[in-house]
Design a protein around this motif. Structure first.
Motif, mmCIF file in Angstrom:
data_model
loop_
_atom_site.group_PDB
_atom_site.id
_atom_site.type_symbol
_atom_site.label_atom_id
_atom_site.label_comp_id
_atom_site.label_asym_id
_atom_site.label_seq_id
_atom_site.Cartn_x
_atom_site.Cartn_y
_atom_site.Cartn_z
ATOM 1 N N LEU A 162 -22.718 -3.619 -35.392
ATOM 2 C CA LEU A 162 -23.922 -3.384 -34.582
ATOM 3 C C LEU A 162 -24.681 -2.146 -35.052
ATOM 4 N N LYS A 216 -25.045 -9.678 -28.441
ATOM 5 C CA LYS A 216 -25.596 -8.519 -29.166
ATOM 6 C C LYS A 216 -25.409 -8.700 -30.669
ATOM 7 N N HIS A 220 -28.366 -9.127 -33.423
ATOM 8 C CA HIS A 220 -28.408 -8.176 -34.531
ATOM 9 C C HIS A 220 -28.366 -8.922 -35.863
#
Ligand code: SAM
Length: 305
Positions: A162, A216, A220
């Protein structure tokens, strides 16, 4: 226990490592070793084998199938990196992503590296494979595994995916990504932890937190500027980590669509996401698994070449 019983009855799968050898050579070696080769399977029921029998899988060309008790951990072919011990379902992501030789690929959550080694084999060890993992110990295991498999196109990094910058010039040519993030593992029949006796609220909270992490990672991953295809997989059977994550991601990334996968695969994603695949002990004779393939489309709605 019941899970162990089911695990004891699953076929054993072996992926031939084409970086080092060929399916024909491995088949010949095993025949000389006293095993009986039955040719290629044509339906799921064929995968139920007696001791010493083996065959070639019908979906994945480089996969051999053995009876449940077969153990190759001490076998020469395993120690020499000619074969990889990998469940059939977990061979789907790299196979479906299918990055061509010479391409630039990211394996976002890569350790211990079975899927990376499969990607490298498909890339014929040519191009660049950027592999990330947060866990240093698992990455060490991964280096050993890739060394044994003869993989040389990788660049390993002990890094939080991330926090990897999509605009970093070294990733400017990345068109393919494999994302196999941490999940509940609820599809793994041999896993020790069984959440069926846990408090329901705790289970739901854990799934919600995993799903938020998975989404997430997906968002990403799709933000890398040249990305064309991303394969998402989990070894979970929970809709919360699978179809629900994929549906949320599609809403947030209108430039991407799902690719309809393997029309002849017997188990599909839950409605309406039937383009995706599921796998299970009952229907596919594998661990429980989920795969989705995202593909970028331009404004006219056609796929980006
Ligand atoms: N793809 C691997 C394979 O086939 O061998 C298995 C990956 S496993 C399901 C998930 C991995 O994600 C774990 O090794 C874990 O350490 C790693 N991980 C978890 N969070 C991460 C993050 N934020 N960035 C990178 N890796 C992460």
């Amino acid at each position: 226990n019941l899970k162990q019983l089911v695990a004891d009855q699953l076929p054993r799968y072996v992926r031939v490592n084409t970086v080092k050898t060929t399916v024909d050579d491995v088949v010949d070696y095993l025949k000389r070793d006293g095993l009986t080769y039955l040719g290629q399977a044509s339906r799921i029921d064929d995968l139920t084998l007696k001791e010493k029998e083996f065959l070639r899988d019908m979906h994945l060309q480089e996969l051999l199938v053995f009876s449940p008790k077969t153990d190759f951990h001490d076998h020469f072919l395993y120690k020499a990196g000619h074969i990889i011990l990998q469940d059939k379902a977990s061979c789907l992501p790299a196979y479906l992503l299918n990055p061509p030789p010479g391409s630039h690929v990211i394996d976002a959550c890569a350790a211990p590296g079975n899927k990376s080694s499969h990607l490298a084999a498909i890339m014929k060890n040519k191009g660049r494979l950027f592999a990330f993992d947060l866990d240093a110990k698992r990455l060490t295991t991964m280096s050993t595994l890739l060394l044994r498999a003869g993989v040389t196109c990788q660049q390993l990094a002990n890094q939080d995916f991330l926090k990897v910058d999509p605009e970093d010039p070294q990733y400017k040519d990345v068109e393919y990504m494999l994302l196999d993030p941490s999940c509940s593992g609820s599809g793994m029949v041999c896993l020790q932890h069984d959440d069926s006796s846990d408090n329901q609220e705790r289970v739901e909270a854990r799934l919600a937190s995993l799903a938020s992490f998975q989404l997430k990672c997906l968002n990403h991953g799709l933000s890398f500027p040249r990305l064309k295809r991303l394969v998402y997989s989990t070894c979970s059977i929970h809709r919360q980590e699978n179809e629900e994550v994929v549906a949320a991601c599609l809403k947030q990334n209108p430039g991407f669509r799902l690719v309809s996968l393997l029309p002849r695969w017997p188990e599909r994603g839950l409605e309406p996401l039937t383009q995706c695949l599921r796998a299970s002990t009952q229907k596919t004779r594998t661990q429980g698994f989920f795969v989705a393939l995202f593909e970028k489309h331009n404004n006219a709605g056609t796929k980006v070449e």
